[in-house]
Design a protein around this motif. Structure first.
Motif, PDB file in Angstrom:
ATOM      1  N   TYR A 116       1.319  -0.689  -0.336  1.00 19.09           N
ATOM      2  CA  TYR A 116       0.020  -0.163  -0.156  1.00 19.09           C
ATOM      3  C   TYR A 116       0.723   1.325  -0.017  1.00 19.09           C
ATOM      4  O   TYR A 116       0.247   2.314  -0.391  1.00 19.09           O
ATOM      5  CB  TYR A 116      -0.440  -0.302   1.619  1.00 19.09           C
ATOM      6  N   ASP A 117       2.281   1.606   0.646  1.00 16.30           N
ATOM      7  CA  ASP A 117       3.302   2.478  -0.239  1.00 16.30           C
ATOM      8  C   ASP A 117       2.867   2.890  -1.273  1.00 16.30           C
ATOM      9  O   ASP A 117       3.079   4.153  -1.823  1.00 16.30           O
ATOM     10  CB  ASP A 117       4.248   1.818   0.549  1.00 16.30           C
ATOM     11  N   VAL A 118       3.216   2.176  -2.074  1.00 16.95           N
ATOM     12  CA  VAL A 118       2.811   2.360  -3.643  1.00 16.95           C
ATOM     13  C   VAL A 118       1.805   3.661  -4.003  1.00 16.95           C
ATOM     14  O   VAL A 118       2.012   4.317  -4.177  1.00 16.95           O
ATOM     15  CB  VAL A 118       2.742   1.454  -4.827  1.00 16.95           C
ATOM     16  N   VAL A 119       0.435   2.839  -3.274  1.00 20.47           N
ATOM     17  CA  VAL A 119      -0.608   3.700  -2.744  1.00 20.47           C
ATOM     18  C   VAL A 119      -0.396   4.856  -2.296  1.00 20.47           C
ATOM     19  O   VAL A 119      -1.095   6.543  -2.772  1.00 20.47           O
ATOM     20  CB  VAL A 119      -2.346   2.974  -2.571  1.00 20.47           C
ATOM     21  N   LEU A 120      -0.132   5.155  -1.535  1.00 21.68           N
ATOM     22  CA  LEU A 120       0.315   6.300  -0.161  1.00 21.68           C
ATOM     23  C   LEU A 120       1.146   7.768  -1.942  1.00 21.68           C
ATOM     24  O   LEU A 120       0.779   8.439  -1.269  1.00 21.68           O
ATOM     25  CB  LEU A 120       1.326   5.999   0.800  1.00 21.68           C
ATOM     26  N   MET A 121       2.127   7.058  -2.146  1.00 19.51           N
ATOM     27  CA  MET A 121       2.762   7.720  -2.828  1.00 19.51           C
ATOM     28  C   MET A 121       2.254   8.591  -4.042  1.00 19.51           C
ATOM     29  O   MET A 121       1.921   9.420  -4.422  1.00 19.51           O
ATOM     30  CB  MET A 121       4.015   7.045  -3.493  1.00 19.51           C
ATOM     31  N   MET A 122       1.015   7.477  -4.714  1.00 19.06           N
ATOM     32  CA  MET A 122       0.263   7.930  -5.986  1.00 19.06           C
ATOM     33  C   MET A 122      -0.689   9.065  -5.229  1.00 19.06           C
ATOM     34  O   MET A 122      -1.288  10.064  -6.057  1.00 19.06           O
ATOM     35  CB  MET A 122      -0.865   6.988  -6.274  1.00 19.06           C
ATOM     36  N   VAL A 123      -1.366   8.709  -4.297  1.00 22.48           N
ATOM     37  CA  VAL A 123      -2.524   9.513  -3.383  1.00 22.48           C
ATOM     38  C   VAL A 123      -1.674  10.872  -3.279  1.00 22.48           C
ATOM     39  O   VAL A 123      -2.070  12.288  -3.488  1.00 22.48           O
ATOM     40  CB  VAL A 123      -2.910   9.054  -2.675  1.00 22.48           C
ATOM     41  N   SER A 124       0.068  10.405  -2.809  1.00 28.65           N
ATOM     42  CA  SER A 124       0.644  12.477  -2.092  1.00 28.65           C
ATOM     43  C   SER A 124       0.536  12.873  -3.479  1.00 28.65           C
ATOM     44  O   SER A 124       0.591  13.900  -3.671  1.00 28.65           O
ATOM     45  CB  SER A 124       1.743  11.496  -1.456  1.00 28.65           C
ATOM     46  N   HIS A 125       1.510  12.372  -4.840  1.00 29.77           N
ATOM     47  CA  HIS A 125       1.909  12.507  -6.245  1.00 29.77           C
ATOM     48  C   HIS A 125       0.366  13.578  -6.403  1.00 29.77           C
ATOM     49  O   HIS A 125       0.892  14.702  -6.881  1.00 29.77           O
ATOM     50  CB  HIS A 125       2.267  11.839  -7.045  1.00 29.77           C
ATOM     51  N   LEU A 126      -0.716  12.881  -6.011  1.00 34.19           N
ATOM     52  CA  LEU A 126      -2.304  13.589  -6.803  1.00 34.19           C
ATOM     53  C   LEU A 126      -2.849  14.893  -6.097  1.00 34.19           C
ATOM     54  O   LEU A 126      -2.636  15.553  -6.672  1.00 34.19           O
ATOM     55  CB  LEU A 126      -3.161  12.264  -7.225  1.00 34.19           C
ATOM     56  N   ALA A 127      -2.260  15.030  -5.064  1.00 39.59           N
ATOM     57  CA  ALA A 127      -2.717  15.527  -3.855  1.00 39.59           C
ATOM     58  C   ALA A 127      -2.116  16.574  -3.726  1.00 39.59           C
ATOM     59  O   ALA A 127      -2.139  18.425  -3.928  1.00 39.59           O
ATOM     60  CB  ALA A 127      -2.570  15.258  -2.387  1.00 39.59           C
ATOM     61  N   GLU A 128      -0.405  16.981  -4.223  1.00 40.41           N
ATOM     62  CA  GLU A 128       0.274  17.823  -4.693  1.00 40.41           C
ATOM     63  C   GLU A 128      -0.068  18.598  -5.818  1.00 40.41           C
ATOM     64  O   GLU A 128       0.042  19.811  -5.974  1.00 40.41           O
ATOM     65  CB  GLU A 128       1.150  16.895  -4.601  1.00 40.41           C
ATOM     66  N   GLN A 129       0.058  17.516  -6.729  1.00 39.59           N
ATOM     67  CA  GLN A 129      -0.083  18.419  -8.584  1.00 39.59           C
ATOM     68  C   GLN A 129      -2.011  19.184  -8.633  1.00 39.59           C
ATOM     69  O   GLN A 129      -1.560  20.014  -8.908  1.00 39.59           O
ATOM     70  CB  GLN A 129       0.125  17.330  -9.590  1.00 39.59           C
ATOM     71  N   THR A 130      -2.390  18.611  -8.046  1.00 37.88           N
ATOM     72  CA  THR A 130      -3.945  19.287  -7.638  1.00 37.88           C
ATOM     73  C   THR A 130      -3.826  20.603  -6.632  1.00 37.88           C
ATOM     74  O   THR A 130      -3.554  21.580  -7.480  1.00 37.88           O
ATOM     75  CB  THR A 130      -4.931  18.290  -6.187  1.00 37.88           C
ATOM     76  N   ARG A 131      -2.759  20.621  -5.326  1.00 37.44           N
ATOM     77  CA  ARG A 131      -2.626  21.917  -4.873  1.00 37.44           C
ATOM     78  C   ARG A 131      -2.061  22.892  -5.608  1.00 37.44           C
ATOM     79  O   ARG A 131      -2.887  23.849  -5.742  1.00 37.44           O
ATOM     80  CB  ARG A 131      -2.168  21.699  -3.774  1.00 37.44           C
ATOM     81  N   LEU A 132      -1.269  22.313  -6.880  1.00 40.44           N
ATOM     82  CA  LEU A 132      -0.303  23.553  -7.393  1.00 40.44           C
ATOM     83  C   LEU A 132      -1.174  24.083  -8.427  1.00 40.44           C
ATOM     84  O   LEU A 132      -1.201  24.680  -9.167  1.00 40.44           O
ATOM     85  CB  LEU A 132       1.215  22.696  -7.929  1.00 40.44           C
ATOM     86  N   HIS A 133      -2.026  22.997  -9.283  1.00 39.23           N
ATOM     87  CA  HIS A 133      -2.402  23.601 -10.110  1.00 39.23           C
ATOM     88  C   HIS A 133      -3.754  24.324 -10.667  1.00 39.23           C
ATOM     89  O   HIS A 133      -4.072  24.848 -10.800  1.00 39.23           O
ATOM     90  CB  HIS A 133      -3.694  21.898 -10.972  1.00 39.23           C
ATOM     91  N   ARG A 134      -4.351  23.812  -8.227  1.00 40.17           N
ATOM     92  CA  ARG A 134      -5.543  25.186  -8.401  1.00 40.17           C
ATOM     93  C   ARG A 134      -4.692  26.712  -7.702  1.00 40.17           C
ATOM     94  O   ARG A 134      -5.614  27.805  -7.827  1.00 40.17           O
ATOM     95  CB  ARG A 134      -6.030  24.929  -6.568  1.00 40.17           C
ATOM     96  N   ILE A 152      10.309   5.686  -6.639  1.00 42.44           N
ATOM     97  CA  ILE A 152       9.273   4.840  -5.117  1.00 42.44           C
ATOM     98  C   ILE A 152      10.308   4.335  -3.988  1.00 42.44           C
ATOM     99  O   ILE A 152       9.802   4.684  -3.198  1.00 42.44           O
ATOM    100  CB  ILE A 152       8.912   3.997  -6.394  1.00 42.44           C
ATOM    101  N   PHE A 153      11.694   4.115  -4.681  1.00 46.15           N
ATOM    102  CA  PHE A 153      12.426   3.119  -2.663  1.00 46.15           C
ATOM    103  C   PHE A 153      12.625   4.591  -1.789  1.00 46.15           C
ATOM    104  O   PHE A 153      12.795   4.433  -1.365  1.00 46.15           O
ATOM    105  CB  PHE A 153      13.402   2.995  -3.369  1.00 46.15           C
ATOM    106  N   LYS A 154      13.115   5.576  -2.571  1.00 40.73           N
ATOM    107  CA  LYS A 154      13.268   6.610  -1.844  1.00 40.73           C
ATOM    108  C   LYS A 154      11.659   7.354  -1.145  1.00 40.73           C
ATOM    109  O   LYS A 154      11.896   7.762  -0.107  1.00 40.73           O
ATOM    110  CB  LYS A 154      14.047   7.951  -2.588  1.00 40.73           C
ATOM    111  N   PHE A 155      11.175   7.922  -1.979  1.00 41.06           N
ATOM    112  CA  PHE A 155       9.892   7.869  -1.187  1.00 41.06           C
ATOM    113  C   PHE A 155       9.356   7.391  -0.006  1.00 41.06           C
ATOM    114  O   PHE A 155       8.556   7.274   1.044  1.00 41.06           O
ATOM    115  CB  PHE A 155       8.848   7.974  -2.020  1.00 41.06           C
ATOM    116  N   CYS A 156       9.014   5.796  -0.165  1.00 38.62           N
ATOM    117  CA  CYS A 156       9.103   4.479   0.682  1.00 38.62           C
ATOM    118  C   CYS A 156       9.835   4.204   1.712  1.00 38.62           C
ATOM    119  O   CYS A 156       9.790   3.266   2.171  1.00 38.62           O
ATOM    120  CB  CYS A 156       8.238   3.173   0.457  1.00 38.62           C
TER     121      CYS A 156
END
Length: 302
Positions: A116-134, A152-156
């Motif tokens: 699930y760490d991969v999912v956490l990375m995906m959600v984190s990326h999506l939230a950050e890109q959404t913030r920058l877009h807004r 992925i290894f670095k993030f996790c």
């Protein structure tokens, strides 16, 4: 006779048997200095990998994004906690007030809390890109996430060894095959979305290293996750502590997620039986309680 320690070999010079015996008994009754705790066994967290905080000039800085987790699924296990059981085709069913949540494992086994760490990375990326877009600083995020394996290894916060590449490939297979079904069972307040949800909607290896290992992977973000983050004024995510990834036990990670969702409210109380049910553990309640008490004794999840 008790075997003498190296420090007690000085008694060999005592010739009188009676005196020697009395000195041995006296030494046996003297308190000894406590042993230093075994850091590998007596802590909830593992050590961070080498160069954990050192930036990599060839890797994008996604690892610096705050770690986010989907709010809806933080108080239940949508994965297995133990690495030892694949649970192929198995089901975890959570009967909660007003809702039933079912987690089903695929042919490669049910995803683990480490996967699930991969999912956490995906959600984190999506939230950050959404913030920058807004903020007008980036385009609207796509439904495709393309991290490199090293990123992925670095993030996790795991090492870059060969075993990590193998585990990444296995994680993607299990994440792809694990599905969640959420169904309301009454007409009360609906606090969770309903439907059938994959943890990832697909993945493809875009490039490989010179040794044939995963170089860059493209992960398709599932619609339910994409909408939860991008379609709300306040995305349904919470920030996690970076040391979450250093927690060694699946149970410790689950307890952290459960407590993190409760943070901000006045308090949250769970019985050991409720935690056992929400964790989806196959351990019997007696041994599960022992594991939980042992974790509590460490007094340091994060």
């Amino acid at each position: 006779m008790t075997k003498l320690s190296p420090e007690r070999k000085s008694l060999d010079g005592v010739k009188d048997p009676a005196l020697r015996r009395q000195l041995e008994l006296l030494e046996l009754t003297m308190p000894t200095a406590p042993k230093a705790p075994n850091q590998a066994q007596d802590t909830a967290k593992r050590s961070a990998p080498a160069n954990d905080n050192q930036p990599d000039f060839f890797v994008p800085a996604v690892q610096d994004v705050p770690i986010k987790d989907g709010l809806d699924l933080m108080d239940i296990a949508v994965f297995r906690l133990a690495k030892s059981q694949t649970r192929k085709g198995d089901i975890i069913r959570h009967e909660l007030p007003g809702v039933t949540i079912t987690v089903a494992g695929g042919a490669h086994g049910m995803a683990t809390i480490m996967d699930y760490d991969v999912v956490l990375m995906m959600v984190s990326h999506l939230a950050e890109q959404t913030r920058l877009h807004r903020q007008g600083r980036a385009p609207k995020p796509a439904k495709f996430f393309r991290p490199s394996s090293v990123e992925i290894f670095k993030f996790c916060r795991v090492s870059k060894g060969g075993a990590s590449y193998d585990m990444l490939a296995e994680s993607l297979r299990r994440l792809q095959g694990t599905f969640i079904e959420i169904a309301h069972n009454n007409a009360g307040k609906r606090s969770r979305r309903t439907g059938y949800f994959p943890l990832i909607a697909g993945a493809d290896v875009i490039s490989r290293t010179d040794t044939g290992r995963i170089g860059t992977v493209e992960i398709i973000i599932p619609d339910w996750m994409y909408d939860a983050v991008t379609s709300h004024t306040n995305p349904e995510v919470l920030t996690l502590d970076p040391d979450y990834f250093l927690l060694k036990k699946g149970l410790a990670r689950f307890i952290y997620r459960l407590a993190r969702k409760a943070a901000g409210t006045s308090e949250a109380t769970y019985s050991f039986e409720a935690i056992h049910a929400r964790s989806g553990s196959t351990r019997d309640i007696y041994n599960f309680t022992k594991d939980l008490r042992k974790l509590i004794e460490l007094e340091q999840i994060l």
